[in-house]
Design an enzyme around this catalytic site. Sequence first.
Site, PDB file in Angstrom:
ATOM      1  N   LYS A   3     -28.295  -0.179  14.080  1.00 31.34           N
ATOM      2  CA  LYS A   3     -29.711  -0.399  14.368  1.00 31.34           C
ATOM      3  C   LYS A   3     -30.311   0.852  15.022  1.00 31.34           C
ATOM      4  O   LYS A   3     -31.336   1.352  14.609  1.00 31.34           O
ATOM      5  CB  LYS A   3     -29.861  -1.628  15.275  1.00 31.34           C
ATOM      6  CG  LYS A   3     -31.279  -1.884  15.695  1.00 31.34           C
ATOM      7  CD  LYS A   3     -31.404  -3.135  16.539  1.00 31.34           C
ATOM      8  CE  LYS A   3     -32.810  -3.221  17.119  1.00 31.34           C
ATOM      9  NZ  LYS A   3     -33.009  -4.428  17.921  1.00 31.34           N
ATOM     10  N   GLU A   9     -19.597   5.028  18.887  1.00 30.98           N
ATOM     11  CA  GLU A   9     -18.481   4.714  17.985  1.00 30.98           C
ATOM     12  C   GLU A   9     -18.887   4.944  16.530  1.00 30.98           C
ATOM     13  O   GLU A   9     -18.169   5.566  15.749  1.00 30.98           O
ATOM     14  CB  GLU A   9     -18.056   3.242  18.135  1.00 30.98           C
ATOM     15  CG  GLU A   9     -17.338   2.907  19.424  1.00 30.98           C
ATOM     16  CD  GLU A   9     -18.298   2.477  20.533  1.00 30.98           C
ATOM     17  OE1 GLU A   9     -19.493   2.852  20.483  1.00 30.98           O
ATOM     18  OE2 GLU A   9     -17.839   1.784  21.454  1.00 30.98           O
ATOM     19  N   GLY A  17     -29.337  -6.946  17.212  1.00 24.16           N
ATOM     20  CA  GLY A  17     -28.099  -6.566  16.526  1.00 24.16           C
ATOM     21  C   GLY A  17     -27.280  -7.771  16.085  1.00 24.16           C
ATOM     22  O   GLY A  17     -26.807  -7.853  14.957  1.00 24.16           O
ATOM     23  N   ARG A  18     -27.112  -8.751  16.985  1.00 25.02           N
ATOM     24  CA  ARG A  18     -26.250  -9.898  16.660  1.00 25.02           C
ATOM     25  C   ARG A  18     -26.942 -10.905  15.741  1.00 25.02           C
ATOM     26  O   ARG A  18     -26.343 -11.903  15.358  1.00 25.02           O
ATOM     27  CB  ARG A  18     -25.747 -10.555  17.944  1.00 25.02           C
ATOM     28  CG  ARG A  18     -26.826 -10.926  18.929  1.00 25.02           C
ATOM     29  CD  ARG A  18     -26.234 -11.223  20.309  1.00 25.02           C
ATOM     30  NE  ARG A  18     -27.238 -11.434  21.334  1.00 25.02           N
ATOM     31  CZ  ARG A  18     -27.796 -10.459  22.053  1.00 25.02           C
ATOM     32  NH1 ARG A  18     -27.487  -9.194  21.835  1.00 25.02           N
ATOM     33  NH2 ARG A  18     -28.680 -10.736  22.990  1.00 25.02           N
ATOM     34  N   GLU A  48     -22.917 -12.450  24.091  1.00 25.28           N
ATOM     35  CA  GLU A  48     -23.869 -11.362  24.342  1.00 25.28           C
ATOM     36  C   GLU A  48     -25.270 -11.956  24.581  1.00 25.28           C
ATOM     37  O   GLU A  48     -26.078 -11.375  25.286  1.00 25.28           O
ATOM     38  CB  GLU A  48     -23.893 -10.370  23.167  1.00 25.28           C
ATOM     39  CG  GLU A  48     -24.381  -8.989  23.579  1.00 25.28           C
ATOM     40  CD  GLU A  48     -24.285  -7.941  22.483  1.00 25.28           C
ATOM     41  OE1 GLU A  48     -24.951  -8.090  21.455  1.00 25.28           O
ATOM     42  OE2 GLU A  48     -23.550  -6.952  22.663  1.00 25.28           O
ATOM     43  N   HIS A 103      -0.847 -24.825  15.981  1.00 25.86           N
ATOM     44  CA  HIS A 103       0.531 -24.414  16.253  1.00 25.86           C
ATOM     45  C   HIS A 103       0.578 -23.283  17.265  1.00 25.86           C
ATOM     46  O   HIS A 103       1.604 -22.632  17.428  1.00 25.86           O
ATOM     47  CB  HIS A 103       1.215 -23.995  14.956  1.00 25.86           C
ATOM     48  CG  HIS A 103       1.353 -25.134  14.001  1.00 25.86           C
ATOM     49  ND1 HIS A 103       2.441 -25.977  13.987  1.00 25.86           N
ATOM     50  CD2 HIS A 103       0.499 -25.613  13.062  1.00 25.86           C
ATOM     51  CE1 HIS A 103       2.275 -26.902  13.052  1.00 25.86           C
ATOM     52  NE2 HIS A 103       1.091 -26.713  12.478  1.00 25.86           N
ATOM     53  N   LYS A 118     -20.710   1.987  28.939  1.00 24.62           N
ATOM     54  CA  LYS A 118     -20.995   3.080  27.997  1.00 24.62           C
ATOM     55  C   LYS A 118     -21.276   4.373  28.761  1.00 24.62           C
ATOM     56  O   LYS A 118     -20.804   5.450  28.402  1.00 24.62           O
ATOM     57  CB  LYS A 118     -22.235   2.759  27.151  1.00 24.62           C
ATOM     58  CG  LYS A 118     -22.054   1.692  26.097  1.00 24.62           C
ATOM     59  CD  LYS A 118     -23.338   1.600  25.255  1.00 24.62           C
ATOM     60  CE  LYS A 118     -23.368   0.358  24.402  1.00 24.62           C
ATOM     61  NZ  LYS A 118     -24.595   0.163  23.658  1.00 24.62           N
TER      62      LYS A 118
HETATM   63  O1  F6P Z   1     -23.402  -2.356  22.770  1.00 25.54           O
HETATM   64  C1  F6P Z   1     -23.792  -3.569  22.230  1.00 25.54           C
HETATM   65  C2  F6P Z   1     -24.650  -3.377  21.018  1.00 25.54           C
HETATM   66  O2  F6P Z   1     -25.880  -2.844  21.363  1.00 25.54           O
HETATM   67  C3  F6P Z   1     -24.823  -4.677  20.252  1.00 25.54           C
HETATM   68  O3  F6P Z   1     -25.836  -5.465  20.742  1.00 25.54           O
HETATM   69  C4  F6P Z   1     -25.041  -4.182  18.868  1.00 25.54           C
HETATM   70  O4  F6P Z   1     -24.848  -5.188  17.907  1.00 25.54           O
HETATM   71  C5  F6P Z   1     -24.027  -3.074  18.797  1.00 25.54           C
HETATM   72  O5  F6P Z   1     -24.033  -2.502  20.075  1.00 25.54           O
HETATM   73  C6  F6P Z   1     -24.270  -2.022  17.761  1.00 25.54           C
HETATM   74  O6  F6P Z   1     -25.509  -1.416  17.910  1.00 25.54           O
HETATM   75  P1  F6P Z   1     -26.130  -0.524  16.762  1.00 25.54           P
HETATM   76  O7  F6P Z   1     -26.337  -1.387  15.569  1.00 25.54           O
HETATM   77  O8  F6P Z   1     -27.404   0.017  17.312  1.00 25.54           O
HETATM   78  O9  F6P Z   1     -25.141   0.569  16.451  1.00 25.54           O
END
Ligand code: F6P
Length: 548
Positions: A211, A217, A272-273, A358, A389, A512
């Site tokens: 987003k 990452e 995002g979620r 979240e 199990h 972060k």
């Molecule tokens: O760090 C959490 C978060 O902001 C989530 O809410 C989101 O889904 C994820 O990181 C990834 O964010 P982006 O889509 O901006 O890379």
Amino acid sequence: MPQAVSLPTWAALEEHYKTVGKTFVLKEAFAADPSRFEKLSKTFRNNGTDILFDFSKNLVTEETINLLVKLAEDAGVEKKRDAMFAGEKINFTEKRAVYHPALRNVSGWEMKVDGQDVMGGVNAVLQHMKVFSEQVRSGEWKGFTGKKLTNIINIGIGGSDLGPVMVTEALKHYGAKDMTLHFVSNIDGTHIAEALAKSDPETTLFLIASKTFTTAETITNANTAKSWFFEKTGGKGEIAKHFVALSTNEAEVTKFGIDSKNMFGFADWVGGRYSVWSAIGLSVVLYVGYDNFYKFLSGAHAMDKHFRETPLKDNIPVLAGLLSVWYSDFFAAQTHLVAPFDQYLHRFPAYLQQLFMESNGKTITSDGSPAKYTTGAVIFGEPCTNAQHSFFQLLHQGTKLIPTDFILAAKSHNPVSNNLHHKMLASNYFAQAEALMIGKTPEQVKSEGTPDELVPHKVFLGNRPTTSILVGGVIGPEELGALIAYYEHVTFTEGAVWDINSFDQWGVELGKVLATKILKELDEPGNGEGHDVSTGSLIGAFKKFASS
Ligand code: F6P
């Protein structure tokens, strides 16, 4: 809105818990009222398949439900729900609308943010996804050596990963058989290295899903992918044919080297979620085809319609959200288990963890004061029968109350061995909810000839609450869409009662920031000075071990 705890209905529920909830015995309630199932189960009707939600195995009476519904009314759940559908900025800490229902608005509701229609933009991106996915699936879109792209690598994390990975797994039955999917999320180099090791640059399409397009990452993994692509193709590979971006941030996408015409956008009012319905779902469209993706959106829209238009007392996600408040705040339950009796749904609990935790892992209410009650439960789960199990021992005989959802489809996509597997799966689905409810008394255990000293070990207290969700046919795109939207609205209802902002995520920031600072320190002289003794010593030890 005052905190729920100061509403008169809250006090009434506390009293009701003391006089009824605490001593309530489920199996006695069924014995006393043969119509309990009829009264406390609801069917979600859609063009596709019915979904039955059985709430009758919960620790509630009709009075409990009435009080909980009153609590929702007093806490302004309807008003907050209507504000969401009206495009108001209910994500008040980020001053954003919460408008993912617009992404699946297949019946053409008027949807506006700041007085501007959003559907034109939504439909344009959908059209772009349709055209692009058809080109890739048919082989019309070719890689730099003229080959069809059949290896998709989605690079994203959190909502830009969990939704796509869960949905593509859940809809594997509908997936293109000649397509291989990889989802790379972790910054652990192993994740991207393993995906690249199995990939041929001539047939690989990278979807960079973020987003913000600034998530450390994702950008690091994307840069590694880009370097690999250039290296493997001897610089001849064309980014334009092999990389697309799914994002809201055009400037960063272009800076990365992806042409904005290969960008699939969405707006900041998509959390995002809640983004699998947006451009972030491109891997789903590529894999199952646009028509199935559209059905997926339609199923979710049908649940939106139910949530938006049904009175609270019959509103399925509202009732489930209220049950969750009942268990969290009156029974002091800390957790909630979701166990799908469905192997295709094996990533569903992981997806729900982000959705619920979240969203509702918050302490601060709308006026800035700390909540005087417990909020979001710890969500966990695994598919059954595997989970039985593994950790079901604790459910049946542990000291904790763990409200549980069981999910089953009446029909299997794979009715192998004359459907024997599915019947065994179904029998376990029924048996677990029944066993958790009825338990086993000492008298029953004794009557089986159990030696006295073993009797207490073999007793099951029972009375453990479950909600059984039964899909009338197979779990196809529409049913999956409806199930996800159901859980989104359960989350919404909980957050509305708790008066928290279910749509921000400030809690992820501190870690972060510290990680960015420590990353620099790992390349600088020093051994973790300036940190607390534990963190500093660990950094020092890491540097020593890593350099030896
Ligand atoms: O760090 C959490 C978060 O902001 C989530 O809410 C989101 O889904 C994820 O990181 C990834 O964010 P982006 O889509 O901006 O890379």
